[in-house]
Scaffold this motif. Sequence first.
Motif, short mmCIF file in Angstrom:
data_model
loop_
_atom_site.label_atom_id
_atom_site.label_comp_id
_atom_site.label_asym_id
_atom_site.label_seq_id
_atom_site.Cartn_x
_atom_site.Cartn_y
_atom_site.Cartn_z
N PHE A 72 35.53 55.22 48.35
CA PHE A 72 35.58 53.76 48.56
C PHE A 72 34.44 53.07 47.81
O PHE A 72 34.64 52.10 47.09
N SER A 76 34.42 50.44 44.57
CA SER A 76 33.75 49.13 44.60
C SER A 76 32.70 49.03 43.50
O SER A 76 32.61 48.02 42.80
N THR A 79 34.30 48.68 40.09
CA THR A 79 34.81 47.32 39.89
C THR A 79 33.68 46.37 39.52
O THR A 79 33.80 45.56 38.59
N ILE A 82 32.63 46.91 35.94
CA ILE A 82 33.58 46.32 34.98
C ILE A 82 33.42 44.81 34.92
O ILE A 82 33.48 44.19 33.85
N ILE A 83 33.19 44.20 36.10
CA ILE A 83 32.99 42.74 36.13
C ILE A 83 31.76 42.35 35.30
O ILE A 83 31.79 41.41 34.50
N LEU A 86 32.62 42.81 31.52
CA LEU A 86 33.47 41.76 30.95
C LEU A 86 32.71 40.43 30.83
O LEU A 86 32.90 39.68 29.87
N ILE B 181 42.31 48.16 56.26
CA ILE B 181 42.03 49.41 55.52
C ILE B 181 41.81 50.55 56.51
O ILE B 181 42.40 51.63 56.38
N HIS B 185 44.13 53.96 57.19
CA HIS B 185 43.59 55.31 57.00
C HIS B 185 43.57 56.13 58.29
O HIS B 185 43.73 57.34 58.26
N ARG B 186 43.35 55.46 59.42
CA ARG B 186 43.08 56.21 60.65
C ARG B 186 44.23 56.26 61.65
O ARG B 186 44.27 57.14 62.49
N TYR B 205 47.73 46.78 52.28
CA TYR B 205 46.57 47.66 52.07
C TYR B 205 45.86 47.30 50.76
O TYR B 205 44.63 47.16 50.73
N TRP B 209 41.92 45.55 50.17
CA TRP B 209 40.85 45.97 49.25
C TRP B 209 40.32 44.78 48.46
O TRP B 209 39.12 44.66 48.24
N ILE B 213 36.44 43.49 48.56
CA ILE B 213 35.58 43.59 47.37
C ILE B 213 35.31 42.23 46.73
O ILE B 213 34.20 41.94 46.29
N PHE B 297 43.98 46.06 41.02
CA PHE B 297 42.87 46.43 40.14
C PHE B 297 42.81 45.54 38.90
O PHE B 297 41.77 44.96 38.58
N TYR B 300 41.37 42.03 38.83
CA TYR B 300 39.93 41.78 38.71
C TYR B 300 39.51 41.51 37.27
O TYR B 300 38.40 41.07 37.02
N LEU B 301 40.36 41.84 36.32
CA LEU B 301 39.91 41.88 34.93
C LEU B 301 40.36 40.67 34.12
O LEU B 301 40.21 40.65 32.91
#
Lengths: 94, 542
Positions: A72, A76, A79, A82-83, A86, B181, B185-186, B205, B209, B213, B297, B300-301
């Motif tokens: 996990f 994080s 990420t 990468i931030i 960029l 999350i 998982h649990r 899920y 995340w 984040i 994912f 984020y970019l």
Amino acid sequence: MSENNKHHISYGTYILVWAALIAFTSITVTIAGVSLGRYTLFIALSIAAIKSALVINIFMHIKFDEPIFKVFLGISGATLFIIFLLTFFDYIYR
Amino acid sequence: MADAVAVKNFYNQSTNKHTGILSWLLTKDHKRIGLMYMVAILTFFVVGMLIGILMRLELIAPGRTIMSAQTYNSLFTLHGVIMIFLFIIPGLPAIFGNFFLPIQIGAEDVAFPRLNLLSWYVYIVGAILVIVSLFLPGGPIDTGWTFYIPYSVRSSTNISMALFAAFVLGFSSILTGINFITTVHRLRAPGMGFFKMPLFVWATYATAWIQVIATPVIAITILLVIIERAFGVGIFDPALGGDPILFQHLFWIYSHPAVYIMILPAMGVVSEIIPTFSRRTIFGYKQIAYSSLAIAFIGYLVWAHHMFSSGMSDTARWIFSLLTFIVALPSGVKIFNWVATMYKGSIDPKPPFLWVMNFIFLFSIGGLTGLVLGSLATDIHLTDTYFVVAHFHYVMFGGTGTIFFAALHYWFPKMFGKMYNMKFARIAVVLYFIGFNMLYFPKFIMGYMGMPRRYYDYLPQFTTLQEISTIGSWILVGTIFFIFGYLFHALRKGKKATSNPWGGVTLEWHIPSPPPLENFEKIPTITHEPYDFSQLKEMKDE
């Protein structure tokens, strides 16, 4: 998770890590006043990364926890990296 | 097994000793908390919608119609803040995620029920702060929901309080994310591996995340703006040596992934509804599950595609443009898999399915026009025009908003144990489609013609299209009140719903409608794939 937290860290280690964090903070403050040109940001971020690693591993006990939590944190951290990367495509080439 | 024990349910069973309103306000039951979110979120949705219709009314003719320019500036900001932070971001995860995620994985509740209730209270505190900021000296904020620097540092309206409200709301989002999350998982039932989870759970899920984040980034950014306003530090304000583009980076590092917080759960709902009404297992289960993670994912970019005309470097512009095109791939995977699921299926076009068809059409327009904006050359022409407003509303309202209604129609019988009028529901889908396209499609044309967003007034050549758009808003809002009307009527006088009115096979359709307090008499052992319709016969035999 509770079984994994049985690992005890000695007070000595805590104090050592605390001293290291203080030392790194002093270095950060000191080099803020020194002109290192393009390396300033790199050095500041590296010191911050080392400090984070110490806090996460020792104070937050992640070093001794289940692998899933390391995954996990790894996601994080990746990420965040990468931030940063960029964002630098803007700042370096602006 | 279900209907025989349907007498006891979470409405008449409480997790605490209290009765009446207190038994709700102190509840730890995920279903009740989901419904409490529903009441709060729908209230704010109606407020945001009424603000929207007032703005459209102002724009029915050039010049002043019903309000001043300053009022208009405040209203479009409020419309954005309310709809984004109080409706679309929490909407699907907090209501339907809370209600159905534990049930779909075979759990009695979420992992941290008390934290779940705390998330609701934090949401309410954040919402109250937004409202209070409207009435304190200084007046309602007028920056737009993006709070761009330097104006948000200099505006004399109540920026700091509204920002603090967004900060508080962020905590609610983070707490919900952590809860989901951990729950996934649990607390999965025995036999439920990750690849036996329903796709709504996968999507929620992945969303969780992003919530965990990305949200801290906006929290820190907000604090920095408040510090900048209070002490004039010079972090973002160019007059003090700060960098306003840094604010845009930090704002969009959160706010673009937030777009996926809004849309991913909606995609999860689509992946539930299509198999149920096609009587066919989902096509490409793993690809859809992985594409949720990929969207989370890659999301984020791509943030700086909101900033192509901000003055950032050319290198960053082409890199972010390229990355933006890549995020279309996992979204495309989902669309193709949904359509492939329907192929040769035994389609039953009940209202939830029709809502999903609405979604696929509207979201595809929203997504494809996103590619127009992701291209550097066309984006320069269209930046800050109505084209962006149209694209945004097709994705967010046509996507998440439409699926909000799909989810409401799909799970309404399970949540409330009542059936609504199918004929009314079908009429509503058609009216919604007409109203939506009349309201938002002319904005694509106006944007292409050069009509800037957030303007109080316009040139005479835009009048006809503005009129069509305003009339569309009346149809759309009328339809939404019609929907609330027949659903409210169903709540009071609707026919009793069976445990499985649609013939679904995920776990929520194995238990009574409405569900009992801890969902299952006995925690189930999972032996089937999530969309294995051969279970239907066994379920009927039970």
